[in-house]
Design a protein around this motif. Structure first.
Motif, PDB file in Angstrom:
ATOM      1  N   ARG A   1       2.766   2.145  -3.533  1.00 13.30           N
ATOM      2  CA  ARG A   1       1.936   2.805  -4.555  1.00 13.30           C
ATOM      3  C   ARG A   1       1.816   4.294  -4.280  1.00 13.30           C
ATOM      4  NH1 ARG A   1      -1.719   0.183  -7.991  1.00 13.30           N
ATOM      5  NH2 ARG A   1      -1.554  -2.097  -7.996  1.00 13.30           N
ATOM      6  N   LEU A   2       1.544   4.651  -3.036  1.00 11.71           N
ATOM      7  CA  LEU A   2       1.396   6.068  -2.679  1.00 11.71           C
ATOM      8  C   LEU A   2       2.718   6.804  -2.864  1.00 11.71           C
ATOM      9  CD1 LEU A   2      -0.821   5.501   0.463  1.00 11.71           C
ATOM     10  CD2 LEU A   2      -1.527   6.775  -1.582  1.00 11.71           C
TER      11      LEU A   2
ATOM     12  N   GLU B   1       0.130   5.430   6.069  1.00 11.51           N
ATOM     13  CA  GLU B   1      -0.201   4.003   6.072  1.00 11.51           C
ATOM     14  C   GLU B   1       0.612   3.283   7.150  1.00 11.51           C
ATOM     15  OE1 GLU B   1      -2.237   1.915   4.377  1.00 11.51           O
ATOM     16  OE2 GLU B   1      -3.212   3.474   3.201  1.00 11.51           O
TER      17      GLU B   1
ATOM     18  N   THR C   1      -3.661   3.722  -5.095  1.00  8.70           N
ATOM     19  CA  THR C   1      -4.053   2.557  -4.308  1.00  8.70           C
ATOM     20  C   THR C   1      -4.763   1.597  -5.228  1.00  8.70           C
ATOM     21  OG1 THR C   1      -6.269   3.310  -3.693  1.00  8.70           O
ATOM     22  CG2 THR C   1      -4.456   4.043  -2.274  1.00  8.70           C
ATOM     23  N   ARG C   2      -4.786   0.329  -4.862  1.00 11.16           N
ATOM     24  CA  ARG C   2      -5.445  -0.641  -5.741  1.00 11.16           C
ATOM     25  C   ARG C   2      -6.952  -0.380  -5.804  1.00 11.16           C
ATOM     26  NH1 ARG C   2      -3.359  -5.145  -8.151  1.00 11.16           N
ATOM     27  NH2 ARG C   2      -4.869  -6.739  -8.773  1.00 11.16           N
TER      28      ARG C   2
ATOM     29  N   ARG D   1       0.831  -1.211   0.000  1.00 11.19           N
ATOM     30  CA  ARG D   1       0.000   0.000   0.000  1.00 11.19           C
ATOM     31  C   ARG D   1       0.866   1.262   0.000  1.00 11.19           C
ATOM     32  NH1 ARG D   1      -5.368  -0.547   1.541  1.00 11.19           N
ATOM     33  NH2 ARG D   1      -5.295   1.441   2.658  1.00 11.19           N
TER      34      ARG D   1
ATOM     35  N   GLN E   1      -6.423  -2.399   5.561  1.00 12.85           N
ATOM     36  CA  GLN E   1      -5.189  -3.155   5.722  1.00 12.85           C
ATOM     37  C   GLN E   1      -5.469  -4.598   6.146  1.00 12.85           C
ATOM     38  OE1 GLN E   1      -3.035  -0.720   8.524  1.00 12.85           O
ATOM     39  NE2 GLN E   1      -2.095   0.518   6.916  1.00 12.85           N
TER      40      GLN E   1
ATOM     41  N   GLY F   1       2.011   2.846  -8.750  1.00  6.42           N
ATOM     42  CA  GLY F   1       1.497   4.069  -8.142  1.00  6.42           C
ATOM     43  C   GLY F   1       1.743   5.288  -9.004  1.00  6.42           C
TER      44      GLY F   1
END
Length: 442
Positions: A76-77, A89, A435-436, A73, A227, A293
Motif C-alpha cells: 500500500r505504501l 515497514e 495504510t488500511r 502493509r 504488525q 495504496g
C-alpha cells in the motif's frame, strides 16, 4: 469485480509470480537434498530429521505473517509513492522477527527434548530429533529475518532479489551438508549446522538490502504492535490449516498403513501444486496492495478479476494434466500394490479440486494484499470447523477411509470458494489508502 479496461499486462503478473515460485520451491528442494544426505546415516538419524524437520516447519509456518502481513502493509505504501515508509515497514518486521526468533531459540533449548519424546516416545529417535531441533532453532531469528525481507521486497514489487538471496543461502547449505555430515564426521548435527550457515548468509543479504535503502533502522514498538495485530489474524488462519491437515494425516494413519501411505503420496502432490498456485497469489497480493495504496479501487478490482481467471485456467490445466497421469505417476512413488489400490480413492478428489484451488489461492492473495486478514481468518475457521474437521472424524468413526478424508478437504475448499467469491463480489475489501488504518479513518 471490475471493468475489462482495468486489466494490467500479463507479463507484469508473471514477472512477480515466477521468481516468487522459485523462493517457495527452494526450501522443499533443499529439504530433499538434506533428506538424501542424512538418509545414508541410517534409520534413526533419518527419523530424527523427519520429526525435527516437521516440528521446525510447523513452528515457522505459524510465523508466515512476517512475510504476508509485511507485504500487505508495504505494498500500500509503495503504491502511494511512499517507498521509504514502505521499506521502513520491512525494518520493523525485521526487528520483530529478531525478537520472536530469540524467544523461540531460548524455548527450543528447554522444550525440544520433552516435545520430541511426547511425539515419538523416549528413545534414540526422540534424542536425535531434539538434538537436531536445538541446533536448527538457533537459526530462528535468521529464518524470520528472511521472512520479513521477502515480505517487504514483495511489497515494493521486487521478487528477483529474494530469489537470488534464498538460492545463495540454500545453495551453500546444499554443498556444506554432505561435507559436514560425512568427511567432518558431524552426522545429523552436521545437517543442522549446514542449514544454519545457509540461513545466516540469506539473512545477512536481506539485512544488507535494508541498510542500502538508507532508511532509519531504529525499532518502533508502535509499528511492530500494528504488525502483530494483522499477524494475529494470519496466525489463527494458519493454525486452522494445521489442525485440519494434521487431523487428516492422523485419521489416515489410524485407517491403516496402506491408506496412510496413499494419503501421503497424494497430499505431497497437493502441497507441491499449492506452491505453484500460491506464486500467483503473491503477485496478486503485491499488485492489489499497490493499487489500493495509490487510491484506485477499480484497478484493484480489475487485478482481482484478472488474477482469479488466471488461477481458474491454471487449475483446469493442472487438473487435466494430473488426470492423464493417474496411472503412471503414483507408480513413481510406490510399487506396493495395496498402496496403489488405495490412491484412486484420493486421486480424483485431488484432480477435481485443482480449478477450485486455483481460484481460492488467487483470491487469498487478493485479500491479503488488501489487508483483509480478519475476513480470511473468519472464513477459514468457519470452513474448517463446519466442513473439514467433522468430515474427517466421521470418516474415522464410520470407516469411510480416504474417500471420507478427501471429501472433507473438498467441503473445506468449496466453502472457502463460496465465502471468498461472496467477499469479492461485495467489493467491501477494496478499501483505498496508504495504510488500511488511514483508509478506515479517512
Amino acid at each position: 469485480m471490475s471493468e475489462p479496461g482495468e486489466r494490467i499486462a500479463p507479463r507484469k503478473v508473471f514477472a512477480l509470480a515466477v521468481p516468487a515460485l522459485g523462493v517457495l520451491a527452494a526450501e522443499p528442494l533443499y529439504v530433499l537434498v538434506d533428506t538424501a544426505v542424512v538418509g545414508h546415516l541410517g534409520a534413526v538419524p533419518l527419523a530424527g530429521l523427519a520429526l525435527g524437520g516437521t516440528l521446525f516447519t510447523l513452528i515457522s509456518s505459524q510465523l508466515t505473517f512476517l512475510t504476508y502481513g509485511t507485504t500487505a502493509r508495504t505494498a500500500r505504501l509503495h503504491g502511494a509513492g511512499r517507498r521509504k515508509e514502505a521499506v521502513a515497514e520491512g525494518v520493523q518486521a525485521t526487528w520483530l522477527g529478531v525478537a520472536v526468533g530469540i524467544v523461540l531459540l531460548l524455548l527450543a533449548q528447554l522444550v525440544a527434548a520433552p516435545v520430541a519424546e511426547l511425539l515419538a516416545g523416549p528413545g534414540p529417535v526422540a534424542d536425535a530429533a531434539a538434538t537436531w531441533l536445538r541446533i536448527a532453532l538457533c537459526g530462528a531469528p535468521l529464518v524470520l529475518i528472511t521472512m520479513a525481507g521477502n515480505g517487504w521486497m514483495r511489497g515494493v514489487q521486487d521478487t528477483a532479489r529474494p530469489l537470488r538471496y534464498v538460492l545463495v543461502g540454500n545453495g551453500v547449505s546444499a554443498v556444506l551438508c554432505p561435507l559436514f555430515v560425512y568427511p567432518f564426521g558431524w552426522g545429523l548435527e552436521g545437517s543442522a549446522i549446514a542449514n544454519l550457515v545457509g540461513q545466516t548468509i540469506a539473512a545477512s543479504l536481506f539485512i544488507r538490502a535494508l541498510v542500502v535503502e538508507q532508511v532509519p533502522l531504529k525499532p518502533k514498538p508502535s509499528v511492530m504492535r500494528a504488525q502483530l495485530g494483522l499477524g494475529r489474524d494470519l496466525v489463527l488462519r494458519t493454525l486452522a490449516f494445521q489442525v485440519c491437515f494434521l487431523s487428516a494425516t492422523s485419521v489416515a494413519a489410524r485407517t491403516g498403513a496402506e491408506a496412510a501411505a496413499a494419503h501421503q503420496v497424494v497430499w505431497q502432490l497437493w502441497t507441491f501444486l499449492a506452491l505453484v498456485l500460491d506464486s500467483l497469489a503473491i503477485a496478486a497480493q503485491s499488485l492489489v496492495g499497490a493499487a489500493l495504496g495509490a487510491g484506485s479501487a477499480p484497478r484493484a478490482k480489475g487485478i482481482a478479476r484478472q488474477v482469479t481467471w488466471y488461477g481458474l485456467v491454471f487449475g483446469i490445466v493442472l487438473g487435466v494434466l494430473f488426470a492423464a497421469l493417474a496411472v503412471p505417476l503414483p507408480a513413481v512413488f510406490t510399487s506396493d500394490g495395496a498402496v496403489l489400490a488405495e490412491i484412486p480413492h484420493a486421486w480424483w478428489f485431488f484432480v477435481l479440486l485443482q480449478p477450485v484451488a486455483g481460484v481460492v489461492f488467487a483470491l487469498d492473495g487478493v485479500f491479503l494484499g488488501a489487508g483483509d486478514a480478519a475476513y480470511l481468518r473468519t472464513a477459514t475457521l468457519l470452513s474448517a470447523f463446519i466442513g473439514y474437521l467433522p468430515m474427517i472424524w466421521l470418516s474415522l468413526a464410520f470407516g469411510w477411509g480416504l474417500a471420507g478424508i478427501w471429501t472433507g478437504l473438498s467441503m473445506f475448499m468449496v466453502l472457502r470458494l463460496v465465502t471468498l467469491l461472496l467477499r469479492a463480489r461485495s467489493g467491501r475489501w477494496a478499501v483505498t489508502g496508504a495504510t488500511r488504518t488511514e483508509a478506515a479513518t479517512a
